[in-house]
Enzyme design. Structure first.
Site, short mmCIF file in Angstrom:
data_model
loop_
_atom_site.label_atom_id
_atom_site.label_comp_id
_atom_site.label_asym_id
_atom_site.label_seq_id
_atom_site.Cartn_x
_atom_site.Cartn_y
_atom_site.Cartn_z
N ASP A 499 0.62 -1.30 -0.08
CA ASP A 499 0.02 -0.27 0.04
C ASP A 499 0.81 1.15 0.29
OD1 ASP A 499 -2.74 1.23 0.61
OD2 ASP A 499 -1.69 1.11 2.45
N ASP A 695 -1.89 -0.97 6.16
CA ASP A 695 -1.78 0.01 7.27
C ASP A 695 -2.89 0.41 8.13
OD1 ASP A 695 -1.91 2.05 5.68
OD2 ASP A 695 -0.78 3.12 7.06
#
Length: 806
Positions: A499, A695
């Protein structure tokens, strides 16, 4: 205790003498037969059984079942005076409340003596909790200084280790004269009787546990290492006693009546020595947990409502309490700084060596060390809710989980002991048929040696000890591994999906560049003050950058939607916003500023202008900064031959810029959260083993889809719950470290299993006398005992080598 999803409480029973996976399987089978137990699992590395029960009465039943199998459950037994009882029914009430207290195995109150006799699990309750329970119905317990007398599991284990050490030393000392006579002085008067005198306490007293546990196993039609030791030493001892008392039985048949007291006593001495060394080595494998548990201080300084300082035990701290932290002290619970500031060393949790500055409204965590400053903070999470407690629980759960390779080992361990007994019997029969005059004696000796040399412990310890050290080493380096399976699988990863926000980048906008036309401090104060009043999300980055500037007031302040803000001070107008705002107000832009703005825009940075009523005064670039460690981590992973893919919801230009700066070859822009999981499935369909690193809450579906999921510790709790690994510091360089750790751990498991199998494959035929027809070689049972002890120790020692690998 912990709570499962179904709101059933998991009760942890601390186990004793469960030394290998084979023992764990026997206990697990025993627990399956206890009524009232809904689920059960034996965690060998944590020395505990995790059970959930429908009826609390099943807990004592479970403890009885484990003890009946020849294993132990660590409990504390105490007799405590009860105060305030005035009749026999008072004793009944006190007994009932004590029995109902969580963690109590048995309790009885004797009104005559006024004492409560209680047995409890020290990992769940203690005397002070019992006292609170009894106080709740109007009585009291007379407890001496609890802090000095409180029994902990660690103290009990230390005491047990000391007892084993004393037994081992005594067994070695008593065996020495037996060996000396048996080897060198067989012809001295009363040699057999002297050897019997020294060997008897070793076999029947110091080796009593082997005999008792073997009998308990036999009652349940089960067998373990104790069975092998008891059979081998018992046969050698009984055979020797028979030969000592009735030598003429052999003399009449023209044979010499040999005694083998030295074999029986030395085998027990060696096995006790092996257990001692193994316990010591296994103690070293759990140092990571001990270190983590030692991070929390026992007392804290609490600021009372009247402002006074008072010392309080850590157990008495409640959420909302204000705690004072002095220089050099450890922080006791998780909380938020209310006043003061200081640098805090968080390396024990994150693995990051540089202390972090903590000011007002910033989070602090239990177990971290305050440096030179002093501050007060409000307790937010206490007890089992702290980050440290969660880390300890996660590490314990991971160390207690089984790697997939363990399933095969479990099957072998389950049939190992019966097969060895079968081989020993077969060896004896073969010697009896083919051994000639000495067939019985040599057959018996060979059977004893087969029983002695076979070692299920080396097999049983091969995987768990390596997993324990691997998970512990990960925790020490800020890598939390949730289970053994992900640790084993990480080495196979050949594609990683990253990500962007919060993983490759910091996850928050920061001022990266600024160019002023002049150097006017007053202008900086005005820019700082405008952004302080602005509601735009990027304004916060500018305010943070100019921290320490002076605030000024404005006679007028206006937000212009989609363009910026306008403020008036001392009759002069000031603008902060985009280029469009400047053009609409006919502001002159210097070429030098324009050139910088163009360069920054090409790097996909957000450009903000600051101007007065006539000209642009400054241009500012804001971006989600790439973490310092990201470029190095991406290079390391690519060197390991892993394909990297960056997925982001950002636009194409930003994604391309980040990819170019970090050296990423594959990226996808404008990806919605649900499409991340689809992309991972697509990679998996190509035969790739995929790891996902994220996250945020938006990453949780993708994390759940990936083969190995890795969460960033500074991200959302949901991401960390879903992920199988958590990088506490959010530093990407920990990922290549985790993959290396996985490779090293799996290599250690394979080495351990190889040596454990090879040892048994070579040792058992040698013990049976395979070489006797060729060169007359017969393995001595004493040597077999030493080899057996050494095999377990060597497996644990090999696992410990993981600690020193980088």
């Amino acid at each position: 205790m912990a709570t499962e999803n179904q709101n059933k409480e998991i009760i942890y029973l601390p186990l004793e003498d469960v030394e290998s996976e084979h023992c764990a399987l026997i206990v697990d089978k025993g627990l399956s037969q206890v009524k009232g137990i809904e689920s059960h699992k034996v965690e060998l590395n944590n020395h505990r059984a995790a059970i959930t029960v429908a009826d609390p009465a099943a807990v004592p039943e479970a403890i009885f079942a484990i003890r009946d199998l020849g294993y132990g459950v660590t409990t504390v037994k105490k007799t405590i005076p009860v105060l305030g009882m005035s009749c026999a029914s008072c004793a009944g009430s006190a007994e009932s409340i004590a029995k109902a207290t969580e963690g109590v195995v048995s309790a009885s109150v004797n009104y005559g003596t006024g004492n409560l006799t209680v047995e409890y699990l020290p990992n769940i309750t203690d005397a002070s909790r019992l006292q609170k329970a009894v106080q709740s119905i109007g009585y009291d317990l007379l407890i001496e200084d609890e802090s000095t007398q409180q029994e902990t599991l660690e103290a009990i284990h230390q005491e047990k280790f000391g007892k084993l050490k004393r037994k081992t030393i005594l067994a070695v000392l008593l065996s020495l004269p037996v060996v000396a006579i048996g080897m060198f002085f067989m012809n001295i008067p009363y040699a057999n009787e002297i050897m019997w005198f020294f060997a008897t306490p070793v076999v029947l007293w110091l080796g009593k546990d082997f005999l008792v546990n073997a009998w308990k196993q036999a009652k349940h039609r089960s067998a373990n290492m104790d069975t092998l030791v008891a059979l081998s030493t018992g046969i050698a001892y009984i055979f020797s006693v028979f030969n000592m008392l009735f030598p003429e039985f052999w003399h009449q048949r023209g044979l010499h009546a040999h005694v083998y007291f030295e074999a029986a006593s030395v085998v027990i001495a060696f096995i006790l020595l092996g257990k001692l060394l193994e316990e010591k080595a296994k103690g070293n494998t759990s140092t990571a947990i001990k270190k983590l548990m030692g991070l929390q201080p026992k007392t804290v300084t609490v600021i009372s409502d009247d402002g006074n300082e008072k010392q309080a035990a850590i157990e008495d701290v409640a959420a909302g309490d204000i705690i004072l932290v002095k220089p050099g002290e450890r922080i006791a619970v998780d909380g938020m700084v209310t006043s003061g500031s200081s640098y805090v060393d968080e390396s024990m949790l994150s693995g990051e060596p540089v202390p972090v500055l903590k000011g007002e409204n910033e989070k602090v965590f239990a177990g971290t060390i305050n440096q030179k400053g002093s501050f007060r903070f409000k307790a937010v999470k206490v007890g089992k809710e702290t980050m440290l407690a969660h880390i300890i629980k996660m590490v314990q759960d991971a160390q207690g989980s089984k790697a997939p390779v363990q399933k095969l080992v479990d099957k072998i361990a389950g049939i190992f002991v019966p097969v060895v007994i079968g081989i020993a019997v077969f060896t004896f029969i073969l010697w009896l048929i083919l051994g000639g005059d000495n067939g019985i004696v040599q057959g018996l000796l060979a059977a004893v040696t087969v029983l002695v040399i076979a070692c299920p412990c080396a097999l049983g310890l091969a995987t768990p000890t390596a997993i324990m050290v691997g998970v512990g080493k990960g925790a020490e380096n800020g890598i939390l591994i949730k289970d053994a399976e992900s640790l084993e699988l990480a080495k196979k990863v050949n594609a990683i999906v990253l990500d962007k926000t919060g993983t490759i980048t910091e996850g928050k906008p920061e001022v990266t560049d600024i160019k002023w036309l002049g150097n006017d401090d007053a202008a900086k104060d005005i820019l700082f003050s405008i952004e302080k009043q602005s509601e735009h999300p990027l304004a916060e980055a500018v305010v943070k950058y100019f921290q320490g500037a002076n605030s000024v007031s404005f006679s007028a302040f206006e937000s212009i939607t989609g363009a910026g803000v306008k403020a008036v001070k001392d009759g002069e107008s000031y603008l902060v916003g985009n280029k469009k705002l400047l053009l609409e107000n006919n502001i002159v832009v210097d070429n030098q500023l324009q050139q910088h703005a163009g360069e920054w825009s090409n790097l996909s940075k957000t450009v903000i202008w600051f101007a007065d009523s006539k000209r642009a005064l400054a241009v500012i670039a804001i971006a989600d900064k790439i973490k310092d460690s990201s470029v190095d981590a991406i290079r390391q992973l690519q060197e390991m031959g892993i394909d990297l893919y960056m997925l982001t919801g950002d636009n194409e230009a930003t994604a391309k810029s980040i990819a170019e700066q970090t050296g990423l070859k594959h990226y996808k822009a404008e990806v919605l959260p649900q499409h991340k999981a689809d992309f991972i499935k697509e990679l998996q369909s190509q035969g790739k083993v995929v790891a996902m690193v994220g996250d945020g809450i938006n990453d949780s579906t993708a994390l759940a889809t990936a083969d190995v999921s890795i969460a960033m510790g500074k991200g959302s709790d949901i991401a960390m719950d879903v992920a199988k690994m958590t990088i506490i510091s959010s530093d990407l360089t920990k990922i290549p470290q985790a993959i290396r750790l996985s490779k090293q751990t799996v290599a250690t498991i394979k080495q351990n299993l190889f040596w454990a199998f090879i040892y048994n494959l070579i040792g058992i035929p040698l013990a049976a006398g395979l070489l006797y027809p060729i060169n007359g070689f017969l393995l001595n049972p004493m040597i077999a005992g030493a080899a057996m002890a050494l095999s377990s120790v060597s497996v644990v020692s090999n696992s410990l080598r993981l600690k020193w690998k980088t």
